[in-house]
Design a protein around this motif. Structure first.
Motif, mmCIF file in Angstrom:
data_model
loop_
_atom_site.group_PDB
_atom_site.id
_atom_site.type_symbol
_atom_site.label_atom_id
_atom_site.label_comp_id
_atom_site.label_asym_id
_atom_site.label_seq_id
_atom_site.Cartn_x
_atom_site.Cartn_y
_atom_site.Cartn_z
ATOM 1 N N THR A 11 -30.701 -39.108 19.755
ATOM 2 C CA THR A 11 -29.570 -38.166 19.844
ATOM 3 C C THR A 11 -28.159 -38.614 19.726
ATOM 4 O O THR A 11 -28.267 -40.096 19.601
ATOM 5 C CB THR A 11 -29.718 -37.185 21.116
ATOM 6 O OG1 THR A 11 -29.594 -38.370 22.182
ATOM 7 C CG2 THR A 11 -30.873 -36.643 21.481
ATOM 8 N N VAL A 12 -27.231 -37.954 19.539
ATOM 9 C CA VAL A 12 -26.062 -38.619 19.372
ATOM 10 C C VAL A 12 -25.701 -39.419 20.660
ATOM 11 O O VAL A 12 -25.025 -40.510 20.821
ATOM 12 C CB VAL A 12 -25.138 -37.593 19.176
ATOM 13 C CG1 VAL A 12 -23.507 -38.021 19.380
ATOM 14 C CG2 VAL A 12 -25.090 -37.057 17.722
ATOM 15 N N TRP A 43 -27.135 -33.393 20.131
ATOM 16 C CA TRP A 43 -27.257 -33.275 18.421
ATOM 17 C C TRP A 43 -28.309 -34.464 18.014
ATOM 18 O O TRP A 43 -28.093 -35.411 18.564
ATOM 19 C CB TRP A 43 -26.226 -33.264 17.523
ATOM 20 C CG TRP A 43 -25.147 -31.942 17.583
ATOM 21 C CD1 TRP A 43 -25.498 -30.800 18.288
ATOM 22 C CD2 TRP A 43 -24.032 -31.938 17.161
ATOM 23 N NE1 TRP A 43 -24.640 -29.929 18.153
ATOM 24 C CE2 TRP A 43 -23.550 -30.500 17.383
ATOM 25 C CE3 TRP A 43 -23.377 -32.732 16.170
ATOM 26 C CZ2 TRP A 43 -22.341 -30.068 16.927
ATOM 27 C CZ3 TRP A 43 -22.136 -32.223 15.741
ATOM 28 C CH2 TRP A 43 -21.700 -30.901 16.026
ATOM 29 N N PRO A 44 -29.246 -34.211 17.354
ATOM 30 C CA PRO A 44 -30.262 -35.299 16.600
ATOM 31 C C PRO A 44 -29.126 -36.356 15.901
ATOM 32 O O PRO A 44 -28.304 -35.876 15.110
ATOM 33 C CB PRO A 44 -31.109 -34.573 15.610
ATOM 34 C CG PRO A 44 -30.785 -33.272 16.015
ATOM 35 C CD PRO A 44 -29.417 -32.888 16.467
ATOM 36 N N ALA A 45 -29.409 -37.311 15.927
ATOM 37 C CA ALA A 45 -28.844 -38.666 15.215
ATOM 38 C C ALA A 45 -29.934 -39.525 14.602
ATOM 39 O O ALA A 45 -30.346 -40.439 14.853
ATOM 40 C CB ALA A 45 -28.233 -39.488 16.158
ATOM 41 N N ARG A 47 -29.591 -39.908 10.834
ATOM 42 C CA ARG A 47 -28.893 -40.577 9.901
ATOM 43 C C ARG A 47 -27.385 -40.880 10.234
ATOM 44 O O ARG A 47 -26.673 -39.929 10.604
ATOM 45 C CB ARG A 47 -29.147 -40.024 8.461
ATOM 46 C CG ARG A 47 -30.292 -39.668 7.960
ATOM 47 C CD ARG A 47 -30.475 -38.872 6.485
ATOM 48 N NE ARG A 47 -30.325 -40.118 5.667
ATOM 49 C CZ ARG A 47 -30.272 -40.074 4.409
ATOM 50 N NH1 ARG A 47 -30.329 -38.781 3.920
ATOM 51 N NH2 ARG A 47 -30.128 -40.908 3.578
ATOM 52 N N ASN A 66 -26.736 -35.736 4.210
ATOM 53 C CA ASN A 66 -27.035 -35.149 5.567
ATOM 54 C C ASN A 66 -26.902 -35.890 6.770
ATOM 55 O O ASN A 66 -27.884 -36.060 7.446
ATOM 56 C CB ASN A 66 -28.390 -34.399 5.200
ATOM 57 C CG ASN A 66 -28.961 -33.433 6.267
ATOM 58 O OD1 ASN A 66 -27.942 -32.719 6.724
ATOM 59 N ND2 ASN A 66 -30.063 -33.270 6.403
ATOM 60 N N SER A 68 -26.251 -37.417 10.388
ATOM 61 C CA SER A 68 -26.034 -36.646 11.704
ATOM 62 C C SER A 68 -24.599 -37.202 12.310
ATOM 63 O O SER A 68 -24.428 -36.462 13.072
ATOM 64 C CB SER A 68 -27.215 -37.084 12.557
ATOM 65 O OG SER A 68 -28.505 -36.935 12.018
ATOM 66 N N ALA A 69 -24.309 -38.137 11.925
ATOM 67 C CA ALA A 69 -22.963 -38.942 12.657
ATOM 68 C C ALA A 69 -22.290 -39.974 11.779
ATOM 69 O O ALA A 69 -22.949 -40.414 10.736
ATOM 70 C CB ALA A 69 -23.455 -39.606 14.104
ATOM 71 N N SER A 101 -21.422 -29.009 9.579
ATOM 72 C CA SER A 101 -22.655 -29.542 9.243
ATOM 73 C C SER A 101 -23.329 -30.309 10.478
ATOM 74 O O SER A 101 -24.209 -30.934 10.223
ATOM 75 C CB SER A 101 -22.374 -30.461 8.128
ATOM 76 O OG SER A 101 -21.983 -29.628 7.050
ATOM 77 N N ARG A 102 -22.760 -30.249 11.388
ATOM 78 C CA ARG A 102 -23.212 -30.727 12.765
ATOM 79 C C ARG A 102 -23.360 -32.140 12.552
ATOM 80 O O ARG A 102 -24.250 -32.869 12.931
ATOM 81 C CB ARG A 102 -24.595 -30.316 13.169
ATOM 82 C CG ARG A 102 -24.526 -28.749 13.822
ATOM 83 C CD ARG A 102 -25.830 -28.322 13.883
ATOM 84 N NE ARG A 102 -26.464 -28.957 14.895
ATOM 85 C CZ ARG A 102 -26.965 -28.699 15.998
ATOM 86 N NH1 ARG A 102 -26.547 -27.398 16.481
ATOM 87 N NH2 ARG A 102 -27.689 -29.418 16.623
ATOM 88 N N VAL A 103 -22.059 -32.869 12.232
ATOM 89 C CA VAL A 103 -21.873 -34.393 12.049
ATOM 90 C C VAL A 103 -21.012 -34.752 13.243
ATOM 91 O O VAL A 103 -19.803 -34.496 12.999
ATOM 92 C CB VAL A 103 -21.344 -34.634 10.541
ATOM 93 C CG1 VAL A 103 -21.152 -36.249 10.534
ATOM 94 C CG2 VAL A 103 -22.033 -34.157 9.428
#
Length: 178
Positions: A11-12, A43-45, A47, A66, A68-69, A101-103
């Motif tokens: 996760t983040v 949030w998933p992390a 990439r 795409n 994640s962070a 985009s949940r980044v």
């Protein structure tokens, strides 16, 4: 057993913990903005994109891949924002798109500078340094700037009177004026 070995997603928050180990946030300057700056810790992390600054091009790349962070050296959110729109002041106009985009956005800046093995140590490695100690900036004195317009023939007397009242002192210098 680590999450990766168990097959659970990172996760983040996990990314934030890893960055904190690399560059402890408590080492950051008081005026700096480090750590998780936007997004949610859960949030998933999967990439992560790493960049010096969060520019429009970096934001576009993060969205296209795409990610994640995005982890940046310089914090993309530095001064107080009043809104997050494509018109918000800052290094990128893409903050709304990244969040949609949940980044997540994280930054290390002066925490990475001050960390053992961090930016400052890497730069000092180029020199033959005998000892390494942190450089602390002196706090700015609290005071006021006085702007006065006076006839040229009165300047010396005015400077002396202001100095006698305690004005015009900068560090070890007195009677500072221009």
């Amino acid at each position: 057993m680590s999450k990766a070995k168990r097959g659970a997603a990172h996760t983040v928050a996990d990314l934030d913990i890893a960055l904190r180990r690399l560059a402890p946030y408590e080492l950051a300057a008081d005026w700096d903005n480090v750590g998780l700056l936007a997004g949610k810790a859960d949030w998933p992390a999967a990439r992560v994109l790493v960049a010096l600054d969060l520019t429009d091009a970096v934001a576009d790349e993060a969205i296209a891949m795409n990610a994640s962070a995005v982890v940046t050296y310089h914090p993309p959110i530095f001064k107080g924002l009043k809104n997050i729109t494509d018109k918000s002041p800052g290094p990128t106009s893409r903050l709304p798109d990244l969040l949609a985009s949940r980044v997540a956005l994280l930054a290390t800046h002066t925490a990475l500078d001050a960390a053992v093995g961090g930016t400052n140590d890497l730069l000092l490695d180029a020199f033959d340094v005998v000892s390494r100690t942190p450089l602390e900036a002196e706090p700015r004195p609290s005071g006021y700037k006085l702007v006065v317009f006076a006839p040229a023939q009165e300047l010396a007397g005015l400077r002396a009177a202001l100095s006698a009242a305690g004005a015009g002192v900068i560090g070890a210098y007195s009677e500072c004026a221009f």
